[in-house]
Design a protein around this motif. Structure first.
Motif, short mmCIF file in Angstrom:
data_model
loop_
_atom_site.label_atom_id
_atom_site.label_comp_id
_atom_site.label_asym_id
_atom_site.label_seq_id
_atom_site.Cartn_x
_atom_site.Cartn_y
_atom_site.Cartn_z
N ARG A 446 88.35 49.19 17.65
CA ARG A 446 88.08 49.68 16.29
C ARG A 446 89.31 49.55 15.41
O ARG A 446 89.23 49.17 14.25
N SER A 447 90.47 49.89 15.95
CA SER A 447 91.69 49.79 15.15
C SER A 447 91.94 48.32 14.79
O SER A 447 92.28 47.99 13.65
N LYS A 448 91.67 47.44 15.74
CA LYS A 448 91.91 46.02 15.48
C LYS A 448 90.93 45.48 14.43
O LYS A 448 91.32 44.73 13.54
N SER A 449 89.68 45.91 14.52
CA SER A 449 88.71 45.33 13.58
C SER A 449 89.00 45.80 12.15
O SER A 449 88.82 45.06 11.18
N LEU A 450 89.52 47.01 12.05
CA LEU A 450 89.92 47.51 10.73
C LEU A 450 91.03 46.64 10.14
O LEU A 450 91.00 46.25 8.96
N LEU A 451 91.99 46.31 10.98
CA LEU A 451 93.12 45.50 10.51
C LEU A 451 92.65 44.09 10.13
O LEU A 451 93.09 43.53 9.14
N PHE A 509 92.72 59.38 16.21
CA PHE A 509 92.39 58.18 15.43
C PHE A 509 90.91 58.17 15.05
O PHE A 509 90.54 57.79 13.92
N ALA A 510 90.06 58.63 15.98
CA ALA A 510 88.61 58.66 15.69
C ALA A 510 88.37 59.53 14.45
O ALA A 510 87.58 59.18 13.56
N ARG A 511 89.06 60.66 14.40
CA ARG A 511 88.88 61.56 13.27
C ARG A 511 89.42 60.92 11.97
O ARG A 511 88.77 60.96 10.92
N PHE A 512 90.56 60.33 12.06
CA PHE A 512 91.20 59.62 10.95
C PHE A 512 90.24 58.55 10.40
O PHE A 512 89.98 58.45 9.20
N TYR A 513 89.67 57.80 11.33
CA TYR A 513 88.78 56.68 11.01
C TYR A 513 87.48 57.17 10.38
O TYR A 513 86.96 56.58 9.45
N GLU A 514 86.98 58.30 10.92
CA GLU A 514 85.68 58.78 10.41
C GLU A 514 85.82 59.61 9.14
O GLU A 514 84.94 59.58 8.29
N ILE A 532 99.49 52.90 9.59
CA ILE A 532 99.32 53.87 10.70
C ILE A 532 98.35 53.28 11.74
O ILE A 532 98.59 53.35 12.95
N THR A 533 97.28 52.67 11.24
CA THR A 533 96.29 52.06 12.15
C THR A 533 96.94 50.99 13.03
O THR A 533 96.67 50.89 14.23
N SER A 534 97.82 50.21 12.44
CA SER A 534 98.47 49.15 13.20
C SER A 534 99.33 49.76 14.32
O SER A 534 99.40 49.23 15.43
N LYS A 535 99.94 50.89 14.03
CA LYS A 535 100.76 51.55 15.05
C LYS A 535 99.87 52.11 16.17
O LYS A 535 100.24 52.09 17.35
N THR A 538 99.09 49.31 18.51
CA THR A 538 100.23 48.99 19.38
C THR A 538 100.41 50.05 20.47
O THR A 538 100.60 49.73 21.64
N LYS A 539 100.35 51.31 20.07
CA LYS A 539 100.58 52.39 21.06
C LYS A 539 99.49 52.36 22.13
O LYS A 539 99.79 52.52 23.31
N LEU A 540 98.23 52.19 21.71
CA LEU A 540 97.15 52.20 22.71
C LEU A 540 97.30 51.02 23.66
O LEU A 540 97.19 51.18 24.87
N SER A 541 97.60 49.84 23.11
CA SER A 541 97.65 48.70 24.03
C SER A 541 98.90 48.77 24.91
O SER A 541 98.83 48.48 26.10
#
Ligand code: ARG
Length: 555
Positions: A446-451, A509-514, A532-535, A538-541
């Motif tokens: 999800r973070s990647k698709s947003l970026l 992140f889910a809350r941030f995203y929603e 922030i999403t990009s970070k 990176t942190k998750l991967s």
């Protein structure tokens, strides 16, 4: 106030129990006040004042509040938080050579579910130590020696067996055992093979090697499937200590530690007694001259301390071997096989149970082979995936299902406290919700698709996006804590702490995203939130990578 009055009462700084209290809370003031015979709120006030006049604290903390009967709530500065997010993983300034003994299956049989915990926890800790800059030496202390192998070679040698029979080592072992129990000639032949093996008889060694090679290749297939960092060079099995055991026996004898008891050679140490106070022996040589598991382990300790020059030797082995390790560690120290400065530690783990709380077995009561567990996980992941994506392109389904199947096994293991027993439940292992691999991997996509949809890259985004508002704050705080958590994982050998932190990042992140508009928000907010999403990505991967889990770009 006098410091010595507070010995054993450190200030406890913990995550704030509620978001509105700030980021951290300082506990322990009530107990300290009682000891000092002071009013806890007053004490909290004094501490607040002391903290506020400290320069280092001033750079980090934006707000200190006294709460309740004497807590302090701390709120950190947004620029400090984002700098913590950006700071690279701390490298140790005291790099050590760490020998990590893990997996170490017996090669007479196939790897089964009982090997899962040592293999995955050991693998992950080896990755964590390396990440911090330590030199890690992996040791797969495989059981490739001893009486059973005489029986297996005899069976391998018997008329009706073909290479095909070795495809299933478990059945091969059972058949050999059956013949051993039923056929005295075969049993005799097996015993003569053990003797021949111990005497290094070349033709028998050839057969033994053939068996070991096949068995090892089974293990290697499992390691490769589970993304375990164990390779041929890391295998240093029991048989490799054969040559050094006589020297170990000599040392034990010279140190006056050996006692003959029922014609076996034993060591009795004061600290190991039974309930009647009788000293319990560690047998180091059987009456027939054969050596034991303990003897090999003593030789292994010397090799690790002296040849491999370990600063620390860690054994990832299940809790049932606790006494064994206590004994050989004590014995190795007494005999001078391991210098005092070298740390030896048994990092134990609990068992894997079924839903009824019994050992995890197949329906017909056999041990679950790891190969079968892996296959089942992939199949189940595929079913779940297809049920959700009926239009998915089949070639990618296979790849995705494989990745999720493996990640789920790894994560379900690593997310549990290693010392407690846990129930293996497929529904939880593969669930898309909760503290699971599929959930975290999904949040990453999800973070990647947003970026991707933003059509921006990191160079277009602010480097230090200072969080605004509670939702961004919480997400950035959880990322800022990650390096400290990795430190704790390393110190305590507890990978589940890393899983938990990644899960907290994912839910924040889910809350941030929603709850927050991102792509549709005004430019300043949009760029900050995308940064922030990009970070998060990176942190998750990176975090999952430390757990040996590869993320997918799409799910
Ligand atoms: N092969 C042993 C077993 O399957 C585990 C070995 C652990 N390592 C060691 N150095 N004892 O129980």
């Amino acid at each position: 106030m006098s410091r010595s009055n507070l010995d054993g009462m450190p200030a406890l700084i913990q995550n704030a129990s509620r978001e509105e209290f700030g980021d951290y809370q300082v506990n322990g003031m009530m107990a300290a006040a009682k000891r000092l015979k002071e009013n806890p709120r007053e004490l909290a006030g004094n501490l607040k004042q002391a903290l506020e006049s400290d320069e280092t604290i001033e750079e980090i903390v934006s707000k200190i509040e006294i709460a309740g009967p004497g807590f302090l709530n701390l709120t950190l500065k947004p620029d400090f938080l984002i700098r913590a997010v950006n700071s690279p993983p701390p490298q140790t300034d005291n790099a050590e050579t760490v020998v990590v003994d893990f997996s170490s299956p017996n090669l007479a049989k196939e790897m089964h579910v009982g090997h899962l915990r040592t293999t995955l926890i050991g693998d992950t800790m080896a990755r964590v130590f390396e990440y911090q800059g330590h030199k890690v030496i992996r040791q797969n202390h495989v059981g490739d020696w001893g009486t059973q192998f005489g029986m297996l070679i005899a069976y391998l040698d018997s008329a009706g067996t073909s290479a095909d029979d070795l495809k299933d080592l478990e059945i091969f072992y059972q058949k050999a055992k059956k013949q051993f129990d039923e056929d005295p000639d075969f049993a005799e032949k097996s015993r003569s093979y053990v003797v021949a093996l111990q005497q290094d008889q070349p033709d028998v060694l050839v057969k033994w090697r053939a068996f070991i090679e096949i068995s090892m290749s089974h293990c290697e297939a499992i390691y490769s499937d589970l993304n375990v960092t164990l390779h041929q060079k890391d295998t240093f099995g029991e048989s490799q200590y054969k040559g050094t055991i006589p020297a170990i026996m000599e040392t034990l004898t010279k140190e006056g530690l050996i006692t003959k008891s029922n014609s076996a050679l034993c060591v009795f140490l004061d600290e190991f007694t039974d309930k009647n106070g009788e000293k319990q022996p560690v047998i180091v040589q059987k009456s027939d001259g054969g050596y034991l598991y303990s003897t090999t382990d003593l030789a292994a300790i010397r090799h690790r301390a002296h040849e491999l020059r370990a600063d620390r030797i860690l054994y990832f082995v299940d809790a049932r071997q606790t006494l064994h390790f206590k004994q050989i560690f004590a014995l190795a120290r007494k005999a001078g096989l391991c210098p005092p400065k070298v740390v030896m530690d048994h990092i134990s783990n609990g068992a894997i149970l079924n839903k009824a709380g019994k050992p995890f077995k197949t329906r017909d009561g056999n041990t679950v082979k790891l190969a079968d567990l892996i296959k089942e996980s992939r199949e189940r992941a595929k079913e779940i995936f297809l049920a959700k994506n009926d239009k998915a392109d089949l070639s990618s389904v296979e790849e995705i299902a494989n990745a999720i199947g493996i990640a789920s096994i790894r994560y379900s293991e690593l997310s549990k406290h290693r010392e407690t027993d846990y129930v293996f439940d497929w529904e939880m292992v593969l669930s898309m919700e909760g503290n699971t691999a599929p959930y975290l991997m999904y949040m990453y996509t999800r973070s990647k698709s947003l970026l991707i949809r933003s059509e921006l890259t990191d160079s277009d985004l602010p480097k230090e996006p200072q969080p605004e508002g509670p939702i961004e704050r919480r997400l950035v705080l959880k990322m800022a804590q990650l390096n400290d958590v990795i430190d704790s994982v390393s110190r305590e050998c507890l990978p589940h702490l890393l899983c938990l932190q990644l899960y907290e990042i994912a839910t924040a992140f889910a809350r941030f995203y929603e709850e927050l508009p991102i792509l549709s928000s005004p430019e300043k907010d949009r760029l900050r939130r995308l940064a922030i999403t990009s970070k998060v990505a990176t942190k998750l991967s990176n975090g999952l990578d430390l757990l040996g889990i590869k993320v997918l770009e799409k799910m």
